[in-house]
Scaffold this motif. Structure first.
Motif: not given
Length: 751
Positions: A202-205, A504-506, A615-616
């Protein structure tokens, strides 16, 4: 002399941090092993007893539309080079201002809008090469993926119907007039191809590296576990700890039962198991007789394509998995739906079967035969491009020159410091560490010029260290931000300034239990001596001496942003009794502050972090085919991406990564843009482009917006009269040999 030596030493240390270091060279993915998962299919008592059947189960589940509550498969958002290429009803209003859709440059926008090339990028400057020029358009909307209509889950049938019974109505946000349309995800869909190499997904891990068998949260989830048969009368819930299994964690994440992506609210994994176990796999979707995984199970023959496999999901599970996870015949301990029959062990463990099977299938989706991968390399480990061929000898020579310059631009403009290693991402923590570990006789890369495992695997003179990489696999580093101030960061996650940092906090967000997603924030707790704040294994083993910008210098210096002996230092690892100073590039940096000193500096620059809006780092492989780009889907073409990096991003913030401020030659000439683009195109595997094995697949019917447009839609959906009718796109079943028509770039489909 001692003073002069110290000055020279300090100068050289700091210069190394901010100099335009070459860093790692991009390397081939050929023969790179996938991260090992001990205990999965090996050992005395493995979870999987037949890996090939488990892969078949995973492929069937990935493509089966019955998995969703209203026709959504995992593949519905990952059907095109592992990503989503749809252009209608793909807009989310954004995290920051999530109740208002913007009017896009082409006119219109919002629910059921059909995107056009003029809508991109979502943040536009009068001069695309200059982020100080006038902003002519900006939107915090996101190009995501259309999913489910949503609703509240009631029940489902294990035999009849593809759709779950849910209480559905028009969503207050995703609607045209008073008629509901499908909801859209708040982030762009990344590709699943090569995702097996990511330490977290996922983008936020949030898809944890450790699979616990029932949720995406690894050891963070206190209630996670799987049901294990002890004997004929006994079953017990036990903890599961499978490392390098982020894909399994991702597979069982809420998208499968959230009311935005695939399911109705309140649906659980046991409910999904009850729905699917007794069904014929892929019963309403054609499977090619030459499917590379499912062909032997297909009911099709020759040119006569038929739907379904000649088996059920229950049969596949009993063949693939250890009986201790499904053979218990009693009921009772596993719970029950409201007013319904209690679940059995196989239903209760369905998340385990689903997650592992999906992971094993996705682990086969490795694109390691791009022109870049197959090119021999020279003494500096750069491609010779002797394998590329154009339509004439002269054009072949020109293409090779262009590709060589593209590689140089990639390195000199610091793209390589985030897109490092064979997956071209710092997020591949375990894989990068394994390849940098000296291993006699082990090699990877192009067959003609294999690359030996070891510290020089990503370039001569330990080039990988410039990106914070080595054999020890840190998940946290310290690097400089856009203002050249050092900050702690999650390795493999960056803020590139694509959107406002507050949008977006990510990885700066939190999990379902209120814990930080970021490993960096946990490392801060480690420095403070707060063991309760560490929820992921390994954070307490981070090696400070491997940071790009050191945390401390054990020298009597005068540096404002670093811990020094005058502050109060201890040797890294001294708390645990095992010093972490082996193979350090500079032993004077293998130190950390005492707990009291860390606490005293918690609000200062020495303990500063840069996780918000990070983000990732995505892979660049097949990037030609995986648009739109960035976590917000805000760019449609590779040129727009190159312009974005050439102008050092869209928005500057305190957590933006330093490399975005580096000197850029990307936009110096049209030839440079062409050369960089050609290099990116060389990362496309032709098997992906033509859907050849392992990228072949069953038939899939996807929703491509709703019938109508953004002003008016057709009502009368069988699910509910207040929902719009779906517009469908049928993707035919493909066998191992692929198709003649190539997958197109996202921008090529835009009007």
């Amino acid at each position: 002399m001692r003073v002069i030596y110290k000055i020279m030493l300090v100068g050289s240390l700091l210069l190394a941090q901010v100099a335009l270091a070459i860093g790692p060279v991009p390397v081939s993915l050929r023969n790179v092993p996938i991260p090992p998962v001990p205990g999965l299919w090996e050992g005395a008592n493995p979870i999987v007893v037949n890996k090939n059947v488990a892969i078949a189960l995973g492929k069937a589940l990935f493509w089966d539309q019955s998995v969703g509550s209203d026709g959504q498969a995992c593949a519905s958002c990952h059907f095109k080079a592992g990503a989503d290429g749809r252009i209608k009803n793909q807009i989310h209003p954004g995290h920051n201002n999530g109740q208002t859709f913007d009017r896009l440059p082409a006119g219109g926008g919002g629910p059921n809008h059909t995107l056009s090339l003029d809508d991109f990028p979502l943040h536009q400057f009068s001069n695309p090469a200059d982020n100080t020029s006038q902003v002519v358009f900006s939107s915090d909307d996101v190009v995501g993926s259309a999913g489910s209509f949503g609703g509240q889950y009631k029940t489902t049938s294990p035999f009849a119907g593809e759709n779950d019974q849910c209480l559905r109505s028009a969503d207050p946000l995703f609607r045209v007039g008073q008629i509901g349309v499908r909801k859209v995800t708040p982030r762009n869909t990344p590709t699943v191809i090569n995702a097996v190499f990511n330490h977290r997904n996922f983008w936020d891990g949030r898809a944890n590296n450790i699979f616990n068998g029932s949720s995406p949260w690894g050891e963070r989830d206190p209630n996670a576990g799987v049901w294990v048969k002890i004997d004929a009368q006994t079953v017990a819930k036990q903890k599961l700890h499978l490392i390098n299994s982020s894909l399994a964690s991702q597979a069982v994440a809420p998208p499968v039962f959230s009311d935005t992506e695939m399911g109705c609210q309140g649906r659980g994994w046991a409910d999904i198991g009850r729905k699917l176990l007794l069904r014929q796999a892929l019963r309403n979707q054609q499977v090619h007789p030459e499917d590379s995984v499912l062909g032997a199970l297909s009911l099709s023959s020759g040119s006569s394509l038929k739907s379904g496999l000649k088996t059920t999901y229950k049969n596949l599970i009993t063949q693939a998995f250890n009986p201790q996870y499904w053979a218990y015949t009693g009921i009772g301990p596993f719970g029950a739906p409201v007013g319904g029959v209690p679940y059995n062990q196989m239903e209760a463990n369905f998340a385990l079967f689903f997650g592992i099977a999906i992971q094993l299938y996705e682990s086969t989706l490795i694109s390691d035969q791009a022109p870049f991968d197959l090119s021999p390399i020279d003494a500096n480990m750069k491609p010779t491009w002797s394998n590329v061929v154009a339509d004439t000898p002269a054009n072949t020579a020109d293409l090779a020159v262009s590709l060589k310059n593209g590689v140089e631009l990639f390195i000199n403009n610091h793209c390589n410091l985030c897109h490092a290693g064979p997956s071209l991402s710092l997020a591949a923590v375990s894989t990068n560490a394994a390849l940098l570990t000296p291993t006699p006789g082990a090699s990877f890369g192009p067959p003609a010029t294999p690359i030996s495992f070891g510290p020089n695997a990503f370039g001569p003179f330990n080039a990988a260290s410039k990106a914070g990489l080595n054999q020890y696999g840190n998940t946290v580093t310290r690097d400089t931000n856009i203002k050249q101030l050092p900050k702690l960061m999650d390795l493999g996650f960056t803020n590139v300034g694509a959107v406002q940092v507050d949008d977006d906090p990510g990885v700066g967000g939190v999990d379902d239990f209120g814990n930080p997603l970021s490993f960096t924030e946990q490392y801060v707790d480690y420095l403070l001596g707060n063991a309760a704040g560490i929820v992921d294994p390994g954070v307490d083993r981070i090696r400070a001496c491997d940071f790009i910008s050191p945390l401390a210098y054990n020298l009597p210096l005068n540096l404002a942003n670093y811990f020094l002996p005058s502050d109060g230092l201890i040797a890294d690892g001294s708390r645990e009794g095992v010093l972490r100073n082996q193979n350090c590039l500079n032993a004077v940096t293998a130190y950390m502050p005492t707990e009291a000193v860390a606490q005293a500096n918690l609000a200062g620059s020495k303990m500063a972090i840069a996780t918000k809006g990070a983000f990732k780092v995505p892979t660049l492989r097949n990037v030609e085919l995986t648009g739109p780009y960035m976590h917000n889907g805000g760019m449609a073409t590779l040129r727009q991406v190159i312009e974005f990096y050439g102008r050092h991003g869209n928005f500057s913030s305190d957590t933006q990564h330093f490399h975005l401020a580096s000197f850029s030659t990307l936009l110096n000439s049209e030839q440079n843009i062409t050369d960089m683009t050609n290099f990116l195109l060389s990362l496309t595997d032709q098997r992906v482009r033509y859907q050849r094995a392992p990228f072949d697949h069953p038939q899939l019917t996807i929703t491509d917006g709703q019938v109508g447009d953004e002003l008016q839609v057709t009502t009368g959906n069988p699910l509910n009269a207040n929902l719009a009718n779906d517009q469908h796109l049928v993707i035919p079943a493909v066998g191992a040999g692929g198709v003649d028509t190539p997958v197109s770039a996202f921008s090529a489909t835009l009007p």
